[in-house]
Structure formats: structure tokens, C-alpha cells
Motif scaffolding. Structure first.
Motif, PDB file in Angstrom:
ATOM      1  N   ILE A  45       0.838  -1.204   0.000  1.00  5.91           N
ATOM      2  CA  ILE A  45       0.000   0.000   0.000  1.00  5.91           C
ATOM      3  C   ILE A  45       0.868   1.247   0.000  1.00  5.91           C
ATOM      4  CG2 ILE A  45      -1.720   1.297   1.320  1.00  5.91           C
ATOM      5  CD1 ILE A  45      -2.798  -1.386   2.314  1.00  5.91           C
ATOM      6  N   LEU A  46       1.936   1.209   0.774  1.00  8.35           N
ATOM      7  CA  LEU A  46       2.846   2.359   0.818  1.00  8.35           C
ATOM      8  C   LEU A  46       3.445   2.627  -0.562  1.00  8.35           C
ATOM      9  CD1 LEU A  46       4.426   4.493   2.438  1.00  8.35           C
ATOM     10  CD2 LEU A  46       6.162   2.737   2.859  1.00  8.35           C
ATOM     11  N   ARG A  47       3.848   1.572  -1.245  1.00  9.53           N
ATOM     12  CA  ARG A  47       4.410   1.750  -2.589  1.00  9.53           C
ATOM     13  C   ARG A  47       3.389   2.409  -3.526  1.00  9.53           C
ATOM     14  NH1 ARG A  47       8.416  -2.470  -5.318  1.00  9.53           N
ATOM     15  NH2 ARG A  47      10.166  -2.313  -3.875  1.00  9.53           N
ATOM     16  N   ALA A  48       2.146   1.939  -3.456  1.00 10.70           N
ATOM     17  CA  ALA A  48       1.116   2.480  -4.348  1.00 10.70           C
ATOM     18  C   ALA A  48       0.862   3.955  -4.061  1.00 10.70           C
ATOM     19  CB  ALA A  48      -0.169   1.670  -4.194  1.00 10.70           C
ATOM     20  N   TYR A  49       0.727   4.304  -2.765  1.00 14.68           N
ATOM     21  CA  TYR A  49       0.489   5.700  -2.416  1.00 14.68           C
ATOM     22  C   TYR A  49       1.668   6.579  -2.812  1.00 14.68           C
ATOM     23  CZ  TYR A  49      -3.705   4.661   0.367  1.00 14.68           C
ATOM     24  OH  TYR A  49      -4.963   4.294   0.765  1.00 14.68           O
ATOM     25  N   ALA A  50       2.897   6.093  -2.546  1.00 14.88           N
ATOM     26  CA  ALA A  50       4.082   6.910  -2.830  1.00 14.88           C
ATOM     27  C   ALA A  50       4.241   7.142  -4.327  1.00 14.88           C
ATOM     28  CB  ALA A  50       5.325   6.234  -2.264  1.00 14.88           C
ATOM     29  N   TRP A  51       3.886   6.150  -5.141  1.00 16.78           N
ATOM     30  CA  TRP A  51       4.008   6.303  -6.590  1.00 16.78           C
ATOM     31  C   TRP A  51       2.951   7.259  -7.140  1.00 16.78           C
ATOM     32  CZ3 TRP A  51       7.265   5.180 -10.457  1.00 16.78           C
ATOM     33  CH2 TRP A  51       6.776   5.272 -11.763  1.00 16.78           C
ATOM     34  N   ALA A  52       1.725   7.127  -6.627  1.00 15.34           N
ATOM     35  CA  ALA A  52       0.624   7.896  -7.203  1.00 15.34           C
ATOM     36  C   ALA A  52       0.574   9.326  -6.686  1.00 15.34           C
ATOM     37  CB  ALA A  52      -0.706   7.197  -6.906  1.00 15.34           C
ATOM     38  N   GLN A  53       1.123   9.558  -5.515  1.00 13.69           N
ATOM     39  CA  GLN A  53       0.985  10.871  -4.883  1.00 13.69           C
ATOM     40  C   GLN A  53       2.358  11.501  -4.700  1.00 13.69           C
ATOM     41  OE1 GLN A  53      -1.804  11.025  -1.652  1.00 13.69           O
ATOM     42  NE2 GLN A  53      -0.525  12.455  -0.527  1.00 13.69           N
ATOM     43  N   GLN A  54       2.629  12.587  -5.381  1.00 10.29           N
ATOM     44  CA  GLN A  54       3.948  13.194  -5.339  1.00 10.29           C
ATOM     45  C   GLN A  54       4.058  14.248  -4.247  1.00 10.29           C
ATOM     46  OE1 GLN A  54       5.263  14.516  -9.185  1.00 10.29           O
ATOM     47  NE2 GLN A  54       4.687  12.610 -10.203  1.00 10.29           N
ATOM     48  N   PRO A 112       6.673  13.104   2.275  1.00 16.80           N
ATOM     49  CA  PRO A 112       6.507  11.830   2.975  1.00 16.80           C
ATOM     50  C   PRO A 112       5.405  11.857   4.027  1.00 16.80           C
ATOM     51  CG  PRO A 112       8.832  12.304   2.684  1.00 16.80           C
ATOM     52  CD  PRO A 112       8.096  13.527   2.227  1.00 16.80           C
ATOM     53  N   SER A 113       5.237  12.998   4.698  1.00 13.64           N
ATOM     54  CA  SER A 113       4.224  13.058   5.762  1.00 13.64           C
ATOM     55  C   SER A 113       2.830  12.810   5.205  1.00 13.64           C
ATOM     56  CB  SER A 113       4.280  14.426   6.447  1.00 13.64           C
ATOM     57  OG  SER A 113       3.994  15.466   5.510  1.00 13.64           O
ATOM     58  N   ARG A 114       2.513  13.355   4.046  1.00  8.48           N
ATOM     59  CA  ARG A 114       1.184  13.188   3.472  1.00  8.48           C
ATOM     60  C   ARG A 114       0.942  11.735   3.067  1.00  8.48           C
ATOM     61  NH1 ARG A 114      -3.741  13.270   3.906  1.00  8.48           N
ATOM     62  NH2 ARG A 114      -4.987  13.369   1.985  1.00  8.48           N
ATOM     63  N   ILE A 115       1.956  11.096   2.529  1.00  9.65           N
ATOM     64  CA  ILE A 115       1.819   9.689   2.139  1.00  9.65           C
ATOM     65  C   ILE A 115       1.572   8.818   3.370  1.00  9.65           C
ATOM     66  CG2 ILE A 115       3.050   7.735   1.105  1.00  9.65           C
ATOM     67  CD1 ILE A 115       4.549   9.853  -0.595  1.00  9.65           C
ATOM     68  N   VAL A 116       2.289   9.077   4.460  1.00 10.14           N
ATOM     69  CA  VAL A 116       2.124   8.280   5.678  1.00 10.14           C
ATOM     70  C   VAL A 116       0.769   8.563   6.327  1.00 10.14           C
ATOM     71  CG1 VAL A 116       3.056   7.851   7.983  1.00 10.14           C
ATOM     72  CG2 VAL A 116       4.605   8.064   6.038  1.00 10.14           C
ATOM     73  N   GLU A 117       0.292   9.807   6.219  1.00  8.24           N
ATOM     74  CA  GLU A 117      -1.051  10.113   6.722  1.00  8.24           C
ATOM     75  C   GLU A 117      -2.103   9.285   5.986  1.00  8.24           C
ATOM     76  OE1 GLU A 117      -1.542  14.297   6.326  1.00  8.24           O
ATOM     77  OE2 GLU A 117      -0.173  14.794   7.973  1.00  8.24           O
ATOM     78  N   ARG A 118      -1.984   9.205   4.675  1.00  2.00           N
ATOM     79  CA  ARG A 118      -2.905   8.384   3.886  1.00  2.00           C
ATOM     80  C   ARG A 118      -2.808   6.913   4.288  1.00  2.00           C
ATOM     81  NH1 ARG A 118      -4.350   9.490  -1.393  1.00  2.00           N
ATOM     82  NH2 ARG A 118      -5.677   7.669  -1.039  1.00  2.00           N
ATOM     83  N   LEU A 119      -1.590   6.460   4.492  1.00  5.11           N
ATOM     84  CA  LEU A 119      -1.378   5.068   4.901  1.00  5.11           C
ATOM     85  C   LEU A 119      -2.017   4.796   6.253  1.00  5.11           C
ATOM     86  CD1 LEU A 119       0.113   2.349   4.315  1.00  5.11           C
ATOM     87  CD2 LEU A 119       2.051   3.288   5.593  1.00  5.11           C
ATOM     88  N   ASP A 120      -1.875   5.718   7.184  1.00  6.01           N
ATOM     89  CA  ASP A 120      -2.452   5.547   8.515  1.00  6.01           C
ATOM     90  C   ASP A 120      -3.980   5.513   8.455  1.00  6.01           C
ATOM     91  OD1 ASP A 120      -2.455   5.198  11.229  1.00  6.01           O
ATOM     92  OD2 ASP A 120      -2.047   7.291  11.729  1.00  6.01           O
ATOM     93  N   GLU A 121      -4.558   6.287   7.557  1.00 10.38           N
ATOM     94  CA  GLU A 121      -6.009   6.272   7.402  1.00 10.38           C
ATOM     95  C   GLU A 121      -6.499   4.915   6.882  1.00 10.38           C
ATOM     96  OE1 GLU A 121      -6.697   9.463   4.740  1.00 10.38           O
ATOM     97  OE2 GLU A 121      -6.208  11.052   6.186  1.00 10.38           O
ATOM     98  N   ALA A 122      -5.681   4.260   6.089  1.00 12.78           N
ATOM     99  CA  ALA A 122      -6.096   3.002   5.459  1.00 12.78           C
ATOM    100  C   ALA A 122      -5.769   1.770   6.292  1.00 12.78           C
ATOM    101  CB  ALA A 122      -5.418   2.872   4.091  1.00 12.78           C
ATOM    102  N   ILE A 123      -4.857   1.877   7.244  1.00 12.64           N
ATOM    103  CA  ILE A 123      -4.278   0.701   7.876  1.00 12.64           C
ATOM    104  C   ILE A 123      -5.320  -0.171   8.580  1.00 12.64           C
ATOM    105  CG2 ILE A 123      -3.637   1.958   9.985  1.00 12.64           C
ATOM    106  CD1 ILE A 123      -1.179   0.202  10.186  1.00 12.64           C
ATOM    107  N   THR A 124      -6.245   0.447   9.298  1.00 10.92           N
ATOM    108  CA  THR A 124      -7.213  -0.349  10.047  1.00 10.92           C
ATOM    109  C   THR A 124      -8.349  -0.861   9.173  1.00 10.92           C
ATOM    110  OG1 THR A 124      -8.385   1.675  10.687  1.00 10.92           O
ATOM    111  CG2 THR A 124      -6.719   0.819  12.219  1.00 10.92           C
ATOM    112  N   SER A 125      -8.563  -0.254   8.028  1.00 11.01           N
ATOM    113  CA  SER A 125      -9.693  -0.621   7.177  1.00 11.01           C
ATOM    114  C   SER A 125      -9.354  -1.693   6.156  1.00 11.01           C
ATOM    115  CB  SER A 125     -10.230   0.622   6.451  1.00 11.01           C
ATOM    116  OG  SER A 125     -10.651   1.606   7.380  1.00 11.01           O
ATOM    117  N   ILE A 126      -8.164  -1.643   5.574  1.00  6.54           N
ATOM    118  CA  ILE A 126      -7.878  -2.559   4.464  1.00  6.54           C
ATOM    119  C   ILE A 126      -6.652  -3.434   4.702  1.00  6.54           C
ATOM    120  CG2 ILE A 126      -8.987  -1.068   2.774  1.00  6.54           C
ATOM    121  CD1 ILE A 126      -6.296  -0.049   1.920  1.00  6.54           C
ATOM    122  N   THR A 127      -6.144  -3.479   5.957  1.00  6.06           N
ATOM    123  CA  THR A 127      -5.043  -4.395   6.274  1.00  6.06           C
ATOM    124  C   THR A 127      -5.369  -5.132   7.566  1.00  6.06           C
ATOM    125  OG1 THR A 127      -3.678  -3.007   7.737  1.00  6.06           O
ATOM    126  CG2 THR A 127      -3.479  -2.629   5.362  1.00  6.06           C
TER     127      THR A 127
END
Length: 567
Positions: free
Chosen positions: A398-407, A410-425
Motif C-alpha cells: 500500500i505504501l508503494r502504491a500511495y508513494a508512486w501515485a501521490q507526489q 513523505p508526511s502526506r503519504i504516511v497520513e494516507r497510509l495511517d487512514e487506510a491501515i485499520t480498514s484494508i489491512t
């Protein structure tokens, strides 16, 4: 990020119950951590009244039930010596205060998690035989209590390891020279081949391995009545001697047995199958060459019991090794190869926790982003097992996908990852450092990063100055809190080394986190001049990770000069 493991008492219950006489285990302070039901009956005390108590203060007494000073307590002295010992004619206090005379045996016991303990086995002394009575079996050198103590020691020592070679070593130590002066272990491999895994001679306390007698064996014959062939088929235990194999051989195994007896001088042997609950694993042979007396049928039950316990330990070790092989295959597919980045050197290392399944939630990653920058990541998912590894793979992808799609930073990418962690992992909690490294127009390398509850990256200059990058620090992933995450930026000095790592590298029992960080910083500074592969290997060797948790390590080095521009 290791999670709390099972405590020793939970593992000890079945082991202690298998001993068949009174037994308890004490920790390093002498407190009882587990007892068996036989000990409860003999002491007339419930387990709840024993566990957590100091064994000496609660139990050790004089002949009339009086408290026993530690200076007069032979068991207490043996406990502090940390070596196997036994004694007779001592006393334990029963629940009603009356003294119980006991014979006892103590031996060191591994409680797990690198904690030392002591196993105590006790029993009321056996009645003294009448004077002049002739022993029923002159060749049997152990008393009934010594046999019971040997079985107890066999159970505890063999069940506390999951390594086949270590289990065999312990088995050899248990039976020679106590029962024989030769021991031979033949094992059936998973491909149904026979391998003579150990041929060991005891000369006093010195054990000699005879490798010339070890190695592959012929296949097990289906109909042979010879003792070893029957044992390897799981039919029965038997006695043997050189005369057993003097006739025309009926199989290749019979030829090897004749060779064994001729080479060792064994005049009497007892051979028992090594079985698990599912299959025959091999055979145990005890031989006497210099020791007097011959084995008799009365000796076989003890040897069968030892072989049965060895079979359970070896079966557990094989199951663990199969799981480890699966885990290692999974690990090889999960941990990525580093991308080539012109001008940058990268080295990665992964050390699995030896007590887990050889794979876990620690990970590293590096990949090229859509804008040409290079992303670096190191993280740690709660746990160190296959479930943690699966969660790690989800998180990384998931981190790879977010980092590639969103330029974004790093803080914004990790924020997105944190929002997704409990729902889709399946990840409950994790820590992470995400960084991006870019080359500026003037040739310098710039690093930007955010830290989600992870140990800080370490930056080491080529002159040996080392400092932790403590900026950009935020809370770990999976808390459910939605707080802004900070970014930090730094220009990397020419020739410097950046070290990203997980907490298994700096955490150890009896050492504070600050001490671990200082130890890592000092060793990294001393190794700054080494080529990067040597730097990485030596850093792991010198910091001596205790092995309680996985270790993931990513080291990156920038060039001393870039595009011909001196710094």
C-alpha cells in the motif's frame, strides 16, 4: 516490534506432568513458577500456595520441621551453583507443617526469553534393601529414583530446544557415560533414507565423535529379523552383541552393524526405536565396551522411555524446521531487491528472531518514484511471526502504491497510509520511517523524511561524526488518532552513510534504549571509513543484536564527489 510471548508456566505444565514424580521449576531468584500435580499431592499444598513463593523459605526444613538457614541448605547452595546436583535425606515442609523426607535432583532449565531457571525433582526416598540382598539385575547401575530423575531430565532438556543437532547433542550427554560408553543414533530422513547421525564414545567425561562411522546407511529391509532393522521399522526394542551379526548378512544394514561392533569393541548393546506420535524417526543404540555387565531385558523399558522422549523432541524440531523453511521462502519473496540508483550505494540486511518462525514484521524497502526521486522505508509491524509478515507485505504494498501515485511530501503519504491501515489491512500497529532522496541541481543529495514512532535514522559522515535525525517525529501507525505529521529535510554531506534500522538492533534485556542508541552510534562512527558492505556486516556483528526481535537494516551512502563538483 516484538509482542509479548507466552510465559514459561504455560509451556511447563505438560512437561512437568510427564515427569511422574514431584517436580517444580524456580526462576533465578528461587521463586516457584510452575509445579505438577504430583508435587501438590506430596506436599499437600495447592499450586496457588506454591507458585510465586520462595522455594527455600516455603519448603526447605530441618529433620523436625524447623526453618533451615541458607548456609546449611545443600539444595540452596546447589541452586546458586547453577549445576546439576542431587541429595538424599533432606526435608520439605508439607502444608500442615510436618516434614517430608525427600531425595531430590536439580538441574538448570531454560525458561525461554533468555531467562534461566532450575528444575527440581523430588520423591520420598526408596526403602533400604535388606542387608545381603542380591540385586535382581546386577548390570543395572541406576536406582529407581535415579532412573526417574534421568527421565525427568531427559524430558526437560530435550523439549527445551527446537534444533535437531542440539537435541541430538543433549541426548548423547544424557545417556553416556551414565548408561553406556557408546551411543549410536540412526535417523530416518524425510526421504525415507537412513543416516547414522551420531556415533559417540565416552571415556570418562570426555566424549569423542567418530565421524568415520557416521554417514549414509543402506535402506531398511522390510522383513529382516535383525535388531536394528526391526527398530528402524518401529517393531520392537532388542538386545544385541557382536555375535548377533556374525552370520551371513541379510541386508546392507547388517553389514554396517558388523562393522560397528568390530570398530567399537561393543560387547553388549540395547537398541530401541525412536518414534514420534506419527512415525518412526530412527533408532537409539546404547553400547558397552569397557563398562562391565551386559544389558538385560530389564534395561529396555528405561531405554525405550528415553528414545520415546527423544522422538517427541526430534519430531517437534522437524516440524519447526519445516515451518522455518516455508517462512524463509516467504521471506525471500517479501523482502525486495534494491533498485540501482546512479551515484548511490545501498546495502540491506535482515536477521530473523531465532525463536520465531524466521520471518516477521520488520522490513525495509527502496524504490524509484514517478518523479525520479528514490523512496527509502524501514518499518516494523507488531509481532514476529507469519501473521506479522503477511501484515508487513500488505503495508509495504500500500505504501508503494500511495508513494508512486501521490507526489507529496513523505508526511502526506504516511497520513494516507495511517487512514487506510485499520480498514484494508490486518495490521494493528506499526512504526515506520519514510524518506525520499533527490539530487539537487548543484549536485548535492537532499533527504526529506517523516517518522511514525520509529527509532530515528542515523547519519554518519565520512569523518566519523554521527548524529541521529530526530526531527520529523510523529506517532506510530494504527492508533486511530488523526494528528498532522511533520516532515524534516537535510542536505546529506558528501561520502556520508545513512542508516535506517528496526528496534531489534538497539533493544536488549538489561539495557536502556538510550544505551542501545549510544552503542549503535559509537560503532557506526568507528566504521565510517569501511566500504558499505563491510560497514553493514561489521555494524551487525559489533552491536550484537540479542535475537529477541527481528532486525531489518538499510544503509545508504552518497558519493564523496558528484558530477565533478568538489565539496
Amino acid at each position: 516490534m516484538a509482542e509479548p510471548g507466552n510465559t514459561a508456566p504455560g509451556r511447563l505444565g505438560p512437561v512437568l506432568e510427564a515427569i511422574g514424580t514431584g517436580a517444580y521449576v524456580a526462576d533465578e531468584q528461587g521463586r516457584i513458577v510452575a509445579v505438577n500435580s504430583c508435587a501438590e499431592r506430596l506436599l499437600d499444598r495447592p499450586a496457588a500456595g506454591l507458585v510465586g513463593q520462595d522455594a527455600h523459605d516455603l519448603l526447605h526444613r530441618g529433620p523436625h520441621g524447623e526453618p533451615l538457614p541458607t548456609t546449611r541448605c545443600s539444595m540452596r547452595q546447589a541452586f546458586h551453583a547453577g549445576t546439576p546436583a542431587h541429595g538424599d535425606g533432606d526435608y520439605f515442609a508439607r502444608g500442615d507443617g510436618s516434614p517430608l523426607r525427600v531425595s531430590w535432583m536439580i538441574t538448570p532449565y531454560d525458561l525461554g526469553d533468555h531467562r534461566a531457571g532450575t528444575l527440581v525433582v523430588f520423591h520420598p526416598p526408596q526403602p533400604t534393601p535388606d542387608a545381603g540382598a542380591v540385586p535382581e539385575h546386577p548390570a543395572a547401575t541406576l536406582t529407581d529414583f535415579e532412573r526417574l530423575a534421568l527421565l525427568a531430565e531427559t524430558t526437560t532438556r530435550l523439549t527445551s530446544t527446537l534444533e535437531t543437532d542440539e537435541a541430538l547433542r543433549r541426548l548423547v550427554d544424557l545417556v553416556v557415560p551414565r548408561l553406556a560408553d557408546w551411543v549410536v543414533v540412526d535417523l530416518i530422513t524425510e526421504r525415507d533414507e537412513v543416516w547414522r547421525a551420531a556415533v559417540v564414545q565416552a571415556d570418562g567425561d570426555t566424549l569423542t565423535h567418530h565421524e568415520d562411522l557416521e554417514g549414509p546407511m543402506p535402506p531398511v529391509p522390510e522383513e529382516s529379523p535383525m535388531p536394528l532393522s526391526r527398530a528402524l521399522r518401529g517393531v520392537a526394542s532388542a538386545l544385541a552383541g557382536p555375535e548377533t551379526y556374525q552370520g551371513p548378512p541379510d541386508s546392507g544394514i547388517a553389514v554396517e552393524q558388523r562393522r560397528l561392533f568390530a570398530a567399537t569393541g561393543i560387547h553388549s548393546a540395547a537398541i530401541a526405536p525412536i518414534r514420534s506420535t506419527r512415525e518412526v524417526l530412527g533408532a537409539l543404540t546404547l553400547g558397552r565396551a569397557k563398562q562391565p555387565g551386559r544389558f538385560t531385558t530389564a534395561d529396555l523399558p528405561l531405554i525405550e522411555d528415553i528414545a520415546r522422549r527423544a522422538g517427541l523432541a526430534l519430531d517437534n524440531a522437524r516440524l519447526f524446521q519445516r515451518q522455518r523453511a516455508v517462512a524463509e521462502t516467504m521471506q525471500n519473496h517479501l523482502l525486495p531487491q534494491m533498485p540501482p540508483v546512479p551515484g548511490l550505494q545501498m546495502a540491506v540486511r535482515y536477521l530473523p528472531a531465532p525463536d520465531a518462525s524466521q520471518v516477521g514484521g520488520d522490513w525495509y524497502d527502496a524504490f524509484t518514484l514517478s518523479d525520479g526521486a528514490t523512496a527509502l522505508a524501514v518499518g516494523d509491524v507488531l509481532g514476529h511471526d507469519l501473521e506479522a509478515a503477511a501484515g508487513m507485505a500488505q503495508l509495504r504494498n500500500i505504501l508503494r502504491a500511495y508513494a508512486w501515485a501521490q507526489q507529496g511530501p513523505p508526511s502526506r503519504i504516511v497520513e494516507r497510509l495511517d487512514e487506510a491501515i485499520t480498514s484494508i489491512t490486518d495490521v494493528a500497529m506499526a512504526t515506520l520511517v519514510l524518506a525520499r532522496i533527490t539530487r539537487a541541481d548543484d549536485g548535492r543529495w537532499e533527504l526529506s523524511w517523516t517518522n511514525a514512532g520509529h527509532p530515528p535514522p542515523l547519519l554518519v559522515t565520512r569523518d566519523g561524526l554521527a548524529e541521529y535525525l530526530t526531527d520529523g517525529h510523529g506517532i506510530l501507525l494504527g492508533t486511530g488518532l488523526r494528528t498532522p505529521r511533520p516532515d524534516a529535510t537535510a542536505v546529506l554531506p558528501p561520502g556520508c552513510t545513512l542508516v535506517l534500522y528496526t528496534d531489534g538492533l538497539i533493544e536488549a534485556p538489561g539495557r536502556t534504549l538510550d544505551e542501545g542508541l549510544n552503542r549503535l552510534r559509537q560503532h557506526a562512527a568507528a566504521l565510517a571509513h569501511r566500504p558499505l558492505p563491510s560497514f553493514t556486516d561489521q555494524l551487525l556483528r559489533r552491536t550484537e543484536p540479542p535475537g529477541l526481535d527481528d532486525v531489518a537494516l538499510l544503509a545508504l551512502r552518497v558519493p564523496s564527489r558528484s558530477a565533478g563538483i568538489p565539496f
